[in-house]
Design an enzyme around this catalytic site. Structure first.
Site, PDB file in Angstrom:
ATOM      1  N   SER A  86      -9.549 -24.991  13.145  1.00 47.73           N
ATOM      2  CA  SER A  86     -10.840 -25.050  13.832  1.00 47.73           C
ATOM      3  C   SER A  86     -11.575 -23.741  13.143  1.00 47.73           C
ATOM      4  O   SER A  86     -10.985 -22.768  12.772  1.00 47.73           O
ATOM      5  CB  SER A  86     -10.641 -24.991  15.336  1.00 47.73           C
ATOM      6  OG  SER A  86     -10.143 -23.806  15.842  1.00 47.73           O
ATOM      7  N   GLU A 131      -2.231 -28.603   2.805  1.00 46.29           N
ATOM      8  CA  GLU A 131      -3.137 -29.568   3.187  1.00 46.29           C
ATOM      9  C   GLU A 131      -4.588 -29.034   3.016  1.00 46.29           C
ATOM     10  O   GLU A 131      -5.646 -29.544   2.713  1.00 46.29           O
ATOM     11  CB  GLU A 131      -2.984 -29.529   4.848  1.00 46.29           C
ATOM     12  CG  GLU A 131      -4.318 -30.542   5.478  1.00 46.29           C
ATOM     13  CD  GLU A 131      -3.633 -30.620   6.981  1.00 46.29           C
ATOM     14  OE1 GLU A 131      -4.410 -31.566   7.479  1.00 46.29           O
ATOM     15  OE2 GLU A 131      -3.046 -29.788   7.687  1.00 46.29           O
ATOM     16  N   GLN A 133       2.010 -36.775  10.237  1.00 44.91           N
ATOM     17  CA  GLN A 133       2.262 -35.458  10.294  1.00 44.91           C
ATOM     18  C   GLN A 133       2.270 -35.177  12.022  1.00 44.91           C
ATOM     19  O   GLN A 133       1.285 -35.366  12.639  1.00 44.91           O
ATOM     20  CB  GLN A 133       1.013 -34.510   9.876  1.00 44.91           C
ATOM     21  CG  GLN A 133       1.496 -33.112  10.019  1.00 44.91           C
ATOM     22  CD  GLN A 133       0.157 -32.227   9.475  1.00 44.91           C
ATOM     23  OE1 GLN A 133      -0.824 -31.741  10.339  1.00 44.91           O
ATOM     24  NE2 GLN A 133       0.336 -31.804   8.226  1.00 44.91           N
TER      25      GLN A 133
END
Length: 391
Positions: A369, A248, A130
């Site tokens: 994050s 994902e 990716q």
């Protein structure tokens, strides 16, 4: 963690369990639980296991049969993932192609692209990397600078990507590029499919804290790919990339949950053996509760998916909660290991909880994050004012 298996799916569940009992033997059984989404341990063994799964047609269960799948229901796919994780089968090496890129191509790819790439993914013959994040565009993905210019029948690509998990093993890369020269932010982006083995692509593994090179930085210097290898329409790259990230953040739900539970049991067993662990009892109880809260959240989300409903707010908070709590669990493990947590064995050998602790440090960064996840939760779920942007 338990899931409810409906009567109409019991035969399928029995088939899965029977196949695992028959094939998860020998070197595969000796490597139960090995590897992870950020762990390249025992890669060659896991690759052979992948070929075994492919021969049994257990990869891409919900994909259409014309591409090598079974056309199975979501409920059946969840049953397989549950039984697979419960058996502690080796972590699959083709996760980038099977669980992330493949579903994205099914949503947005052309018929020709699907026919070309999907069967080889399920045959474990081609592997994917990716190409989203860049040194100056990680959580703020709209700042990508990698550019692609159309030159006749080919795109010419220049730029840099980073944090490409298992990139050194990739045959193809799906790369978010800026295809409109004067565009900025979310506009003018396209997702290109780029062959990894060519002179214009340089892949450099980066060694992580456990000594593995499981992620890479990638440099594009005049790399080329065919003009028709754009997923979706040209300029739709942001929409396609966001769909891929949505896949994902939901695809690792069950294997991670069961893995956390096994680690929590390991930590509790360690505490029972060690004198002086009594002072940690409150934190041990908190860790036990956290793992079970993750179980409830996972089961709730799975139930909503099987029922055909959009998962509720708990799905958006699950990644943030799991990554933070997992780090706390493994910090507790290192305290229980005491001096054992500070030394290594022969050849930099690591105790399993020690290895897990080191790998977990990145969990609050990759896949979004924690800081960005808190902003998303605050703005989209709680309706709070948006975070001020620098002028």
């Amino acid at each position: 963690m338990d899931i409810e298996i409906q009567a109409e799916d019991q035969g399928f569940a029995d088939e899965v369990q029977g196949w695992l009992d028959e094939h998860l033997t020998g070197e595969f059984a000796a490597h139960r639980g090995v590897g992870g989404p950020d762990d390249s341990a025992a890669w060659d063994v896991r690759l052979r296991w992948e070929k075994e799964l492919s021969a049994g047609r257990w990869l891409g269960l919900t994909w259409p049969p014309e591409y090598g799948g079974r056309g199975a229901t979501l409920a059946q796919a969840i049953i397989f993932e549950y039984l697979y994780a419960r058996a502690q089968a080796p972590y699959r090496v083709g996760v980038q192609g099977q669980d992330l890129f493949g579903p994205t191509l099914l949503m947005f790819g052309s018929p020709e692209q699907k026919a070309r790439f999907l069967p080889k993914i399920l045959a474990a013959e081609e592997f994917w990397g990716q190409g989203f994040s860049e040194p100056d565009a990680g959580s703020d993905l709209a700042s990508v600078r990698t550019r692609a210019v159309l030159d006749g029948s080919e795109w010419v690509i220049d730029g840099q990507k980073i944090w490409m998990t298992f990139g050194a093993s990739a045959d193809w890369l799906y790369v978010l590029c800026r295809t409109e020269a004067e565009s900025s932010r979310h506009r003018g982006l396209s997702l290109l499919l780029v062959p990894a083995h060519q002179p214009g692509v340089q892949i450099r593994p980066i060694t992580n804290m456990v000594g593995d090179g499981e992620f890479c930085e990638v440099f594009f210097d005049g790399a080329r790919t065919a003009a028709d290898l754009v997923v979706g329409a040209q300029g739709d790259g942001w929409k396609v990339a966001m769909a891929a990230l949505g896949v994902e953040r939901g695809t690792l739900l069950m294997p991670q949950q069961l893995g956390f539970e096994r680690e929590a049991e390991h930590v509790l067993a360690l505490a029972r053996e060690r004198t002086g662990a009594g002072g940690l009892s409150h934190r041990l109880v908190d860790a036990w509760i956290a793992v079970r809260l993750m179980r409830v959240t996972a089961l709730r989300t799975i139930g909503e998916l099987v029922a055909g409903r959009t998962p509720g707010a708990q799905a958006a908070t699950a990644k943030l909660y799991a990554s933070v709590q997992h780090q706390r669990l493994l910090e507790l493990a290192t305290e229980l290991l005491a001096e054992e947590a500070t030394v290594t064995g022969d050849g930099y050998g690591l105790e399993p909880l020690q290895r897990a602790f080191l790998l977990s440090r990145a969990e609050t960064i990759y896949g979004g994050s924690s800081q960005i996840q808190r902003n998303i939760i605050g703005e989209r779920l709680l309706g709070l004012p948006k975070e001020p942007r620098p002028a």
